[in-house]
Enzyme design. Structure first.
Site, short mmCIF file in Angstrom:
data_model
loop_
_atom_site.label_atom_id
_atom_site.label_comp_id
_atom_site.label_asym_id
_atom_site.label_seq_id
_atom_site.Cartn_x
_atom_site.Cartn_y
_atom_site.Cartn_z
N LYS A 115 1.17 -1.19 -0.03
CA LYS A 115 0.21 -0.15 0.11
C LYS A 115 0.88 0.92 -0.06
CE LYS A 115 -4.59 -1.26 1.45
NZ LYS A 115 -5.24 -1.27 2.40
N LYS A 200 -4.69 -11.05 -5.57
CA LYS A 200 -6.06 -10.39 -5.35
C LYS A 200 -7.07 -9.13 -5.37
CE LYS A 200 -6.38 -7.94 -1.58
NZ LYS A 200 -6.33 -7.41 0.45
N LYS A 203 -11.66 -3.77 -3.24
CA LYS A 203 -11.72 -2.77 -3.06
C LYS A 203 -11.39 -1.63 -3.76
CE LYS A 203 -13.39 -3.36 1.54
NZ LYS A 203 -12.42 -3.24 2.88
P1 TYM Z 1 -10.39 -5.69 4.46
O1 TYM Z 1 -11.34 -4.81 4.82
O2 TYM Z 1 -9.63 -5.49 3.39
O3 TYM Z 1 -11.10 -7.18 3.95
C1 TYM Z 1 -12.29 -7.73 4.89
C2 TYM Z 1 -12.29 -9.21 4.95
O4 TYM Z 1 -11.68 -9.33 4.01
C3 TYM Z 1 -11.32 -10.29 3.54
N1 TYM Z 1 -10.62 -10.08 1.97
C4 TYM Z 1 -10.85 -11.23 1.07
N2 TYM Z 1 -10.92 -12.47 1.56
C5 TYM Z 1 -10.66 -13.26 -0.07
N3 TYM Z 1 -10.18 -12.71 -1.46
C6 TYM Z 1 -10.02 -11.74 -1.46
N4 TYM Z 1 -9.82 -10.95 -2.79
C7 TYM Z 1 -10.51 -10.71 -0.13
N5 TYM Z 1 -9.59 -8.90 -0.19
C8 TYM Z 1 -10.72 -9.02 0.97
C9 TYM Z 1 -10.16 -10.27 3.94
O5 TYM Z 1 -9.39 -11.01 4.24
C10 TYM Z 1 -10.92 -9.99 4.95
O6 TYM Z 1 -11.34 -10.55 6.56
N6 TYM Z 1 -7.55 -5.47 8.85
C11 TYM Z 1 -8.36 -6.23 8.18
C12 TYM Z 1 -10.14 -5.57 9.06
C13 TYM Z 1 -10.09 -5.48 10.63
C14 TYM Z 1 -10.18 -6.92 11.26
C15 TYM Z 1 -10.04 -6.49 11.98
C16 TYM Z 1 -10.16 -8.00 10.85
C17 TYM Z 1 -9.02 -4.64 10.82
N7 TYM Z 1 -9.31 -5.20 12.79
C18 TYM Z 1 -9.83 -7.33 13.35
C19 TYM Z 1 -10.32 -8.77 11.72
C20 TYM Z 1 -10.73 -8.87 12.89
C21 TYM Z 1 -8.62 -5.46 6.65
O7 TYM Z 1 -8.45 -4.34 5.92
O8 TYM Z 1 -9.84 -5.88 5.99
#
Ligand code: TYM
Length: 337
Positions: A115, A200, A203
């Site tokens: 990023k 991957k 969004k």
């Molecule tokens: P974020 O918002 O990027 O994504 C949310 C969840 O979606 C999953 N994900 C995917 N899984 C499969 N294929 C993909 N292409 C894909 N893109 C996203 C992510 O693995 C995630 O589970 N840091 C985290 C948010 C967060 C969090 C937490 C998660 C903040 N605090 C505590 C668990 C526990 C994040 O940026 O997710």
């Protein structure tokens, strides 16, 4: 007496419109796990501001993410659903944990590296928040004595650092935090970019053809799947040299439960058109009821407010106990308010 249920914590950032990557990597599994665990599902808006957000878009998306949780089947009666910024213990605990985290280990995080490179290349600056982001995530998880964190594969490194920080704190004082484990799904763990299936699906991509949004309409879904990058081999096979096809097979398996072998034999000698078409229709069938429900829920802001208020109260109550413990162990003077 019934055994105490194990705890789950997970969250999604309202930093963009949610994709089917978020759905298959996270949400769909939350729905499956909600009966067996004591679950906290959070809309992590504090995480979203590590990169600049338009305030009105952030507000809209935060409510939409909450509505998507509910529409996907997360039961507000059984689970604690809340918005991260409503529960101040997260920011407070993150500061404390920052002091138990090394800059070097944060700089080694793959997501930070990619990023910061991307924003740097676009002429932007990299905020300290982007570097410290895993510490806030560790606070989210550790404040609830979480046992299990259901996420996509891209988050495994963040769970590892959470464990490292927790262990460091436990060793410095006395056992305080439960060490959490990741829960990564079999088929939706990493949904790939439709235009470059070696990356991957995200969004935050600049090309809308590279992802399918949970809220995309049927025509758009058909078009995006139809145009997605595959290969010239012409065989529906689950193989690393066919990443585009492998990705669609993962999606189809995640929806239908069909094994990769079953899919391979179903489309033997059939070419890609029918396979793509069936995959698109399966996605549409999965998403349409969710979309209808999201639109209905967004029309009832009072209902959403009741849920996030109640969720924040419960989350604050639980997390504040652990925060107090942390403060006491560190040596802060307690104050009764
Ligand atoms: P974020 O918002 O990027 O994504 C949310 C969840 O979606 C999953 N994900 C995917 N899984 C499969 N294929 C993909 N292409 C894909 N893109 C996203 C992510 O693995 C995630 O589970 N840091 C985290 C948010 C967060 C969090 C937490 C998660 C903040 N605090 C505590 C668990 C526990 C994040 O940026 O997710």
């Amino acid at each position: 007496m019934e055994d105490k249920k194990k705890v789950i914590f997970s969250g999604i950032q309202p930093s963009g419109n949610l994709t089917i990557g978020n759905y298959f990597g996270a949400l769909k599994n939350w729905v499956k796990l909600q009966d067996k665990y004591d679950c906290y599902f959070c809309v992590v808006d504090l995480h979203a501001i590590t990169v600049r957000q338009e305030p009105k878009d952030l507000r809209r998306r935060t409510l939409e993410v909450l509505a998507i949780y509910l529409a996907a089947g997360i039961d507000p009666e059984k689970n604690t659903i809340f918005i991260q910024s409503h529960v101040p213990t997260h920011s407070e605990a993150a500061w404390l944990l920052n002091c138990f985290t090394y800059v070097g280990e944060l700089e080694r995080m793959t997501q930070y590296k990619s990023k910061s490179k991307k924003y740097g290349a676009e002429g932007g600056t990299v905020s300290a928040g982007l570097l410290n982001y895993p510490v806030l995530m560790a606070a989210d998880i550790l404040l609830y004595n979480t046992d299990l964190v259901p996420v996509g594969k891209d988050q495994t490194q963040h769970i590892e650092i959470t464990r490292d920080i927790a262990e460091r704190f436990n060793n410095a004082y006395s056992p305080t935090f439960t060490l959490p484990e990741g829960y990564i799904p079999e088929d939706g763990a990493k949904i790939m970019d439709l235009q470059d299936p070696t990356k991957k699906m995200s969004k935050s991509s600049n090309n809308p053809n590279s992802y399918i949004l949970i809220m995309d309409n049927p025509e758009v879904i058909r078009k995006k799947i139809n145009r997605c990058v595959t290969d010239s081999l012409g065989k529906v096979r689950y193989a690393d040299d066919q990443p585009g096809i492998k990705n669609l097979m993962n999606i189809l398996s995640a929806i239908t439960g069909m094994s990769h072998e079953t899919i391979e034999s179903k489309y033997e000698n059939k070419g890609y058109a029918e396979f793509k078409n069936d995959t698109a229709e399966a996605i549409i069938k999965e998403l349409t009821p969710i979309q209808n429900k999201v639109n209905e829920l967004l029309g009832d802001k009072k209902y959403l407010e009741d849920i996030y208020k109640k969720g924040a109260e419960k989350a604050y109550y639980v997390s504040n106990k652990i925060l107090r413990k942390m403060q006491k162990k560190i040596g802060f003077i307690p104050v009764s308010r």
